[in-house]
Design an enzyme around this catalytic site. Structure first.
Site, PDB file in Angstrom:
ATOM      1  N   GLU A 129       0.811  -1.218   0.000  1.00  0.00           N
ATOM      2  CA  GLU A 129       0.000   0.000   0.000  1.00  0.00           C
ATOM      3  C   GLU A 129       0.844   1.268   0.000  1.00  0.00           C
ATOM      4  O   GLU A 129       0.399   2.325  -0.415  1.00  0.00           O
ATOM      5  CB  GLU A 129      -0.935  -0.011   1.224  1.00  0.00           C
ATOM      6  CG  GLU A 129      -1.974   1.082   1.208  1.00  0.00           C
ATOM      7  CD  GLU A 129      -3.219   0.705   2.004  1.00  0.00           C
ATOM      8  OE1 GLU A 129      -3.625  -0.481   1.968  1.00  0.00           O
ATOM      9  OE2 GLU A 129      -3.788   1.593   2.670  1.00  0.00           O
ATOM     10  N   ASP A 131      -2.672  -3.188   2.980  1.00  0.00           N
ATOM     11  CA  ASP A 131      -3.059  -3.267   4.396  1.00  0.00           C
ATOM     12  C   ASP A 131      -4.249  -4.216   4.600  1.00  0.00           C
ATOM     13  O   ASP A 131      -5.100  -4.386   3.741  1.00  0.00           O
ATOM     14  CB  ASP A 131      -3.443  -1.874   4.940  1.00  0.00           C
ATOM     15  CG  ASP A 131      -2.239  -0.952   5.023  1.00  0.00           C
ATOM     16  OD1 ASP A 131      -1.109  -1.424   4.781  1.00  0.00           O
ATOM     17  OD2 ASP A 131      -2.441   0.244   5.313  1.00  0.00           O
ATOM     18  N   TYR A 146       3.504   3.056  12.395  1.00  0.00           N
ATOM     19  CA  TYR A 146       2.523   3.769  11.594  1.00  0.00           C
ATOM     20  C   TYR A 146       1.542   4.552  12.471  1.00  0.00           C
ATOM     21  O   TYR A 146       0.935   3.985  13.388  1.00  0.00           O
ATOM     22  CB  TYR A 146       1.774   2.722  10.770  1.00  0.00           C
ATOM     23  CG  TYR A 146       0.945   3.279   9.660  1.00  0.00           C
ATOM     24  CD1 TYR A 146       1.546   3.956   8.621  1.00  0.00           C
ATOM     25  CD2 TYR A 146      -0.427   3.096   9.648  1.00  0.00           C
ATOM     26  CE1 TYR A 146       0.791   4.459   7.589  1.00  0.00           C
ATOM     27  CE2 TYR A 146      -1.200   3.587   8.617  1.00  0.00           C
ATOM     28  CZ  TYR A 146      -0.582   4.271   7.594  1.00  0.00           C
ATOM     29  OH  TYR A 146      -1.338   4.767   6.581  1.00  0.00           O
TER      30      TYR A 146
END
Length: 840
Positions: free
Chosen positions: A11, A106, A326
DNA sequence: GCAAGGTC
């Protein structure tokens, strides 16, 4: 078996790099194609997308807002087209040659859709290549190797659920946005938008404002007494509050009746002693907080003074630099393969964190806390174990980094224990006083996490029956307060509770409301326009400002992903509802437009024009600066200047003399209240210029002199008396009284200046205006041209920019966005443009 | 020039 290399699609670039690293055992090498990183090793290629690389939109013939009736958009076709040309073309190139494709986006709904978009791009150029899907919750060696050893298939139903959302959002958003904009004749940059997420968010803010306005304060009284142990120990003194039992038998502190309050107060004030009636001691544990998801991170950063937008921007920089995981996540449960000991170990021996990390490692056991939400896409936000040195980061970045490290520490620390002490004393036979004390017995997680409240309140040890002296009593008249406006982080939390927006978009939605002119200031306050938009929506398109629309859509998406419904069914039904919304809307279009237009004007109307009785409104000059002008221009030419810094905001408060709204200038940290613009202008007209010395530019030749001047815009400066023939000038501060002292600067033959403040702040000895300005300029050139002064540029990025030959803000501004983006990893031309506008 | 969702 097919020939050709295996192509792995992720992604984002960051995930591609880490997955390549894991699968190749560190041997993968990055090759830049078309400005896109392709990681290569053995017979494999790995490429990272940038989220959605294709977008949904109406065909170009629907682009003209005037030509196309908004209602036509409901049944209009919808196309998909590449939005990231570089990535799409590189992907096609690789896909053509691939012998196998693995989708590794993801592990969530949007990831499945992004995966499907990649799949379709692959299929366009390669009909036969086998395509697999792998799913993993965190990019760790175990999870990734496992996932690649057990590949699965794309879930087309789940992707279709995401596509249904795209279509519903586009159709409703575009059709209603165009309708409102057209009806109010707002077609430029100032169109009037609505959408499934921004609508309910705005309504939340408007509803709160309505409550505040409708609020009717009620008077009440509170009584206090200072009590002291008789042994005369000063530390034995504490404050207690009067209370009584209300009709329901509950303890109440607020006395609603003034006479009753006075009677009670007289009884307290006449007493010299109180008897301890009850003492209760309790031990309470205070559990450490759960791991950070995006919302809680934003909230914690908010209490350090960061806006939601700024907090996320810093977290993204720290993530890109490799220091944090993240930052966009809903997860509040650490994954199994996070080893807290190992992570703690990476902090031992460091100056800032070493001792705390060691003390945590010395605990008997380490059991991380867990929140309620466990998701499959990303772990909670935590430090990666790759440590920056303090010099690698800006001060803000370091502060945010430390917050995340300490939050991780807190989640593996022990609970704190408190001792609560409650004392009830009786005065004047039957009046009750109470005091609650709090003492931290075991600091637990507070020792490593100073952001949470660990303040103690002192109440001394007393025993039942003990006599205490009443040393002072007080009587406070109070009023009930209206509910408070939502702050940014409270708003984001509420959006999360309501299920609107996502971890990655909620802060952007709030920014969008600011950009659209719907909210102003911080905490955000709705404009008249925002109220009008919400009112019009409530009347004709209630769904677009209701959280129900998202709830229904979520249920529909669930059904699609389970195969119980289809994309076509859901979008068709949604279009039918919108059709009926439009029936009502089109009947009352003119009325809606008028209301919106009036509100737009109210947002910028300062008051009545003193010359012609028309409306004075805030306007923007061609040069982009703000001023106040009469609405009857050109018949009436009355104008008033505004300060040159900031964006004007009308305050509710009006000037007693002129009836004009006071004005606040919004300029980030430099925000200030300008007040009544007419008062400011008149004060300037009345004030004589005060000559203080020779003008360094023109005194010798023309005899010009420097004077302290007050401008009609409210700013003050030292300028030449020959202005405009000589435009020599030095700035003076906006706030405070300017005092010319007897001291003289020998270098410039000018008096030293001192600024005094009415509110009691320490005076500021500004000194000679020329010397002062030179010092100021020197400071500016040190910090002002620093790349990191541009928001969005962190230490790492600044370093990369310097490598690319961009040393300071000036060279950033003159750089060509596309070629600079080519040279700097992870930076696109749009980002460069954003920095450039910001730097201006 | 619309939305919301990814991402930088």
């Amino acid at each position: 078996m097919s020939q050709g290399p295996e192509l792995i699609i992720t992604e984002k670039d960051n995930a591609a790099r880490r997955i390549a690293d894991i699968l190749s055992g560190g041997s993968a090498e990055a090759d830049r194609q078309n400005g896109v990183n392709v990681y290569k090793w053995g017979g494999k290629r790995c490429i990272g997308l940038s989220g959605h690389v294709v977008g949904v939109d109406f065909p170009p013939e629907y682009n003209d807002w005037r030509d196309v009736e908004p209602v036509e958009l409901i049944e209009a076709p919808i196309d998909k087209h590449p939005t990231q040309e570089n990535i799409v073309s590189t992907l096609r190139l690789l896909a053509r040659k691939a012998g196998r494709v693995v989708i590794a986006t993801d592990y969530d709904r949007e990831g499945e859709l992004i995966g499907k978009e990649a799949y379709e791009l692959v299929r366009e150029v390669n009909e036969a290549v086998p395509v697999d899907r792998v799913r993993f919750s965190s990019i760790t060696e175990n999870e990734v190797t496992d996932a690649f050893a057990n590949p699965d298939e794309l879930d087309f139903d789940l992707a279709a659920a995401g596509e249904a959302r795209q279509i519903v959002d586009l159709v409703w958003g575009a059709a209603l946005t165009r309708f409102l904009s057209l009806s109010a004749r707002q077609l430029g940059d100032d169109f009037i938008s609505v959408g499934r997420v921004q609508g309910p968010t705005l309504k939340l803010i408007v509803d709160r404002e309505r409550e505040i306005e409708a609020f009717d304060p009620e008077a009440y009284w509170e009584l206090f007494a200072d009590l002291e142990k008789h042994d005369g120990d000063a530390e034995g003194s504490f404050e207690a509050q009067y209370f009584y039992l209300d009709d329901d038998g509950n303890e109440a502190e607020r006395v609603w009746d003034e006479d009753a309050a006075e009677t009670a107060f007289e009884a307290l004030a006449a007493s010299s002693s109180a008897t301890v009636d009850a003492v209760r001691r309790r031990t309470r544990t205070d559990d450490p907080p759960a791991p950070f998801n995006t919302t809680q991170f934003i909230r914690a950063a908010g209490s350090l003074g960061y806006s939601a937008q700024r907090a996320m921007s810093i977290a993204e920089d720290l993530y890109t630099a490799g220091y944090l995981t993240y930052p966009r996540t809903d997860n509040t449960v650490y994954p199994d393969d996070l080893d807290p000991r190992e992570l703690l170990d990476s902090f031992t021996g460091t100056r800032t964190f070493g001792d705390d990390a060691q003390s945590l490692l010395d605990q008997e056991s380490i059991e991380p806390t867990a929140g309620d939400e466990e998701t499959t896409d990303h772990p909670p936000i935590h430090p990666t174990g790759e440590l920056p040195s303090r010099a690698d980061l800006t001060e803000d970045e370091w502060e945010v980094y430390e917050l995340v490290v300490r939050r991780f520490f807190a989640t593996v620390a022990e609970p704190a224990t408190w001792e609560h002490l409650r004392v009830v004393a009786i005065v004047a036979d039957d009046r009750s006083l109470k005091a609650n004390g709090k003492r931290l017995l075991e600091p637990g997680y507070h020792a490593v996490y100073p952001y949470s409240n660990a303040s103690e309140s002192f109440v001394p040890d007393v025993v039942e029956g003990e006599e205490l002296a009443v040393t002072d009593t007080s009587f406070e008249a109070k009023e009930t307060q209206p509910p408070r406006r939502y702050g940014q982080s409270r708003l984001i939390e509420t959006m999360e509770e309501m299920g609107i927006g996502t971890k990655a978009t909620r802060h952007d939605v709030i920014q969008k409301l600011y950009d659209r002119g719907y909210i102003e200031s911080d905490p955000p306050r709705p404009t008249r326009l925002a109220r009008a938009v919400v009112e019009a929506s409530e009347e004709f398109a209630d769904r677009i400002v209701s959280e129900e629309m998202t709830a229904q859509l979520e249920a529909d998406m669930q059904a699609i992903s389970r195969g119980e419904s289809s994309l076509a069914e859901v979008t068709e039904e949604s279009r039918e509802i919108l059709e009926s919304v439009f029936e009502g809307l089109m009947e009352s279009g003119d009325e809606v437009g008028e209301h919106l237009q009036k509100s737009l004007k109210a947002d910028k109307t300062v008051g009545e024009c003193p010359d012609c009785g028309g409306d004075l409104v805030i306007r923007k000059s061609r040069q982009g600066s703000y001023f106040i002008g009469c609405d009857s221009y050109p018949d009436c030419e009355h104008t008033l200047p505004l300060p040159s810094t900031g964006k004007p905001l009308l305050l509710e408060e009006t000037c007693e003399e002129h009836g004009l709204h006071h004005i606040k200038m919004l300029a980030g940290r430099k925000t200030f209240v300008h007040g009544c613009p007419l008062c400011k202008a008149e004060a300037a007209d009345e004030q004589e210029d005060e000559v203080i010395g020779p003008c360094p530019d023109c005194h010798e030749e023309h005899g010009g002199e420097l004077a302290i001047k007050r401008l009609r815009s409210g700013s003050r400066l030292v300028g030449c008396t020959r202005y405009p023939d000589c435009d020599y000038s030095l700035p003076l501060p906006r706030r405070g009284d300017i005092e010319v002292t007897d001291e003289t600067c020998e270098d410039h033959d000018l008096p030293e200046v001192r600024i005094t403040y009415e509110d009691g702040d320490e005076p500021w000895d500004l000194g000679c205006p020329i010397c002062n300005y030179r010092e100021y300029q020197a400071e500016q050139s040190e910090s002002g041209t620093d790349l990191e002064s541009v928001s969005g540029i962190g230490a790492k990025t600044a370093e990369k920019l310097k490598d690319a030959g961009v040393e300071d803000v000036d060279s950033l501004k003159s750089a060509e966005p596309d070629s600079l983006a080519e040279q700097v990893d992870g930076v696109g031309p749009d980002t460069v443009r954003k920095w450039q506008t910001e730097a201006d």
